[in-house]
Design an enzyme around this catalytic site. Sequence first.
Site, mmCIF file in Angstrom:
data_model
loop_
_atom_site.group_PDB
_atom_site.id
_atom_site.type_symbol
_atom_site.label_atom_id
_atom_site.label_comp_id
_atom_site.label_asym_id
_atom_site.label_seq_id
_atom_site.Cartn_x
_atom_site.Cartn_y
_atom_site.Cartn_z
ATOM 1 N N ASP A 1 0.812 -1.216 0.000
ATOM 2 C CA ASP A 1 0.000 0.000 0.000
ATOM 3 C C ASP A 1 0.848 1.269 0.000
ATOM 4 O O ASP A 1 2.077 1.221 0.188
ATOM 5 C CB ASP A 1 -0.959 -0.008 1.207
ATOM 6 C CG ASP A 1 -0.298 -0.467 2.508
ATOM 7 O OD1 ASP A 1 0.934 -0.398 2.611
ATOM 8 O OD2 ASP A 1 -1.020 -0.895 3.420
ATOM 9 N N ASN B 1 -7.655 -2.499 13.968
ATOM 10 C CA ASN B 1 -9.041 -2.843 13.628
ATOM 11 C C ASN B 1 -9.104 -4.097 12.744
ATOM 12 O O ASN B 1 -10.140 -4.414 12.184
ATOM 13 C CB ASN B 1 -9.724 -1.676 12.919
ATOM 14 C CG ASN B 1 -9.003 -1.276 11.634
ATOM 15 O OD1 ASN B 1 -8.040 -1.935 11.234
ATOM 16 N ND2 ASN B 1 -9.465 -0.233 10.987
ATOM 17 N N HIS C 1 -7.291 -4.579 9.948
ATOM 18 C CA HIS C 1 -7.024 -4.396 8.519
ATOM 19 C C HIS C 1 -5.746 -5.111 8.105
ATOM 20 O O HIS C 1 -4.821 -5.306 8.900
ATOM 21 C CB HIS C 1 -7.017 -2.907 8.104
ATOM 22 C CG HIS C 1 -5.825 -2.101 8.500
ATOM 23 N ND1 HIS C 1 -5.918 -0.761 8.829
ATOM 24 C CD2 HIS C 1 -4.508 -2.395 8.603
ATOM 25 C CE1 HIS C 1 -4.716 -0.296 9.107
ATOM 26 N NE2 HIS C 1 -3.844 -1.271 8.981
ATOM 27 N N GLU D 1 -9.735 -1.876 5.000
ATOM 28 C CA GLU D 1 -10.384 -1.558 6.261
ATOM 29 C C GLU D 1 -11.612 -2.455 6.491
ATOM 30 O O GLU D 1 -12.105 -3.094 5.556
ATOM 31 C CB GLU D 1 -10.816 -0.081 6.227
ATOM 32 C CG GLU D 1 -9.642 0.890 6.095
ATOM 33 C CD GLU D 1 -8.870 1.083 7.388
ATOM 34 O OE1 GLU D 1 -8.703 0.103 8.154
ATOM 35 O OE2 GLU D 1 -8.409 2.209 7.624
HETATM 36 C C1 GLP Z 1 -0.238 0.210 8.349
HETATM 37 C C2 GLP Z 1 -0.098 -0.638 7.110
HETATM 38 C C3 GLP Z 1 -0.472 -2.062 7.402
HETATM 39 C C4 GLP Z 1 0.213 -2.552 8.652
HETATM 40 C C5 GLP Z 1 -0.153 -1.700 9.813
HETATM 41 C C6 GLP Z 1 0.473 -2.173 11.110
HETATM 42 O O1 GLP Z 1 -1.561 0.531 8.617
HETATM 43 N N1 GLP Z 1 -0.900 -0.176 6.046
HETATM 44 O O2 GLP Z 1 -0.110 -2.850 6.283
HETATM 45 O O3 GLP Z 1 -0.202 -3.861 8.893
HETATM 46 O O4 GLP Z 1 0.332 -0.416 9.493
HETATM 47 O O5 GLP Z 1 1.274 -1.196 11.654
HETATM 48 P P1 GLP Z 1 2.229 -1.376 12.896
HETATM 49 O O6 GLP Z 1 3.175 -2.461 12.562
HETATM 50 O O7 GLP Z 1 2.911 -0.040 13.007
HETATM 51 O O8 GLP Z 1 1.367 -1.705 14.036
#
Ligand code: GLP
Length: 253
Positions: free
Chosen positions: A67, A136, A138, A143
């Site tokens: 993403d 959440n 995702h 989402e």
């Molecule tokens: C972002 C990314 C996700 C990832 C998430 C987790 O939202 N788009 O792909 O899974 O972060 O983040 P963290 O590892 O900082 O908790």
Amino acid sequence: MIIDVQPNRQAATHAAARFIAHQLRIKPDSVLGLATGRTMEPVYAQLVELYRSSQLDFSRCRTFNLDEYVGLGANDRNSYRHYMDHHLFFKVNVDSKRTHVPDGLARDLDAECAKYEQLIQQSGGIDLQLLGIGNNGHIGFNEPGSTFDSRTCVKKLSLTTRQQNASHFADSGKMPDRAITTGIGTIMESRQCLLLATGADKAAIIAEALEGRLTTMVPATVLRSHPACTCIIDASAASQLRFPDGSRVSRAA
Ligand code: GLP
């Protein structure tokens, strides 16, 4: 799904890095699906270490990131292209032309999504998709409510995600409210998935994702129906599972 509970964050991130390194060793021209976020930082640090100490070779692989924020380009330190360049790509022998991150600055976002999806197909599909999990549930930026067959598209970010990720931005008001993400259908077509979660703040969502009802409201639940998904979690992230019994390995869907 194989669930591998490691004793702590370091052990979990090292196990994830070894998993990716193994994929690269058995198939040097692997197509890797990559993820961002705090959870992945030590994984990439470990891969860089393996590149330096054990000649782990990235020269023939191709990468696709999950993403990118709409409106952020490579020079923006909050873009995922910047994250990947600085955590991994600039530090190993990957060919930059073979690293792909959706273009958050594309004028025609729908065309960019279609192009990205097509490029993944043309590259033969993803061999190993690395995934983190949002608070959440995702995956990527898919989402809650995203359909399980979705393809690469633009998503409006939920309030939970905006709150979770705002701390990365020096000025949280500058955080984009949309992102391009590969779809859940795209992710599910990967030949293997590796979900990594560490820390107590992921315990509730990991319990929902692994043991709760299969629902589009918790997108990560779909991974239980993937034919080859491994979930590596540390003891803290496993602490709300009903069966937190050490290195449990479960193949149950
Ligand atoms: C972002 C990314 C996700 C990832 C998430 C987790 O939202 N788009 O792909 O899974 O972060 O983040 P963290 O590892 O900082 O908790």
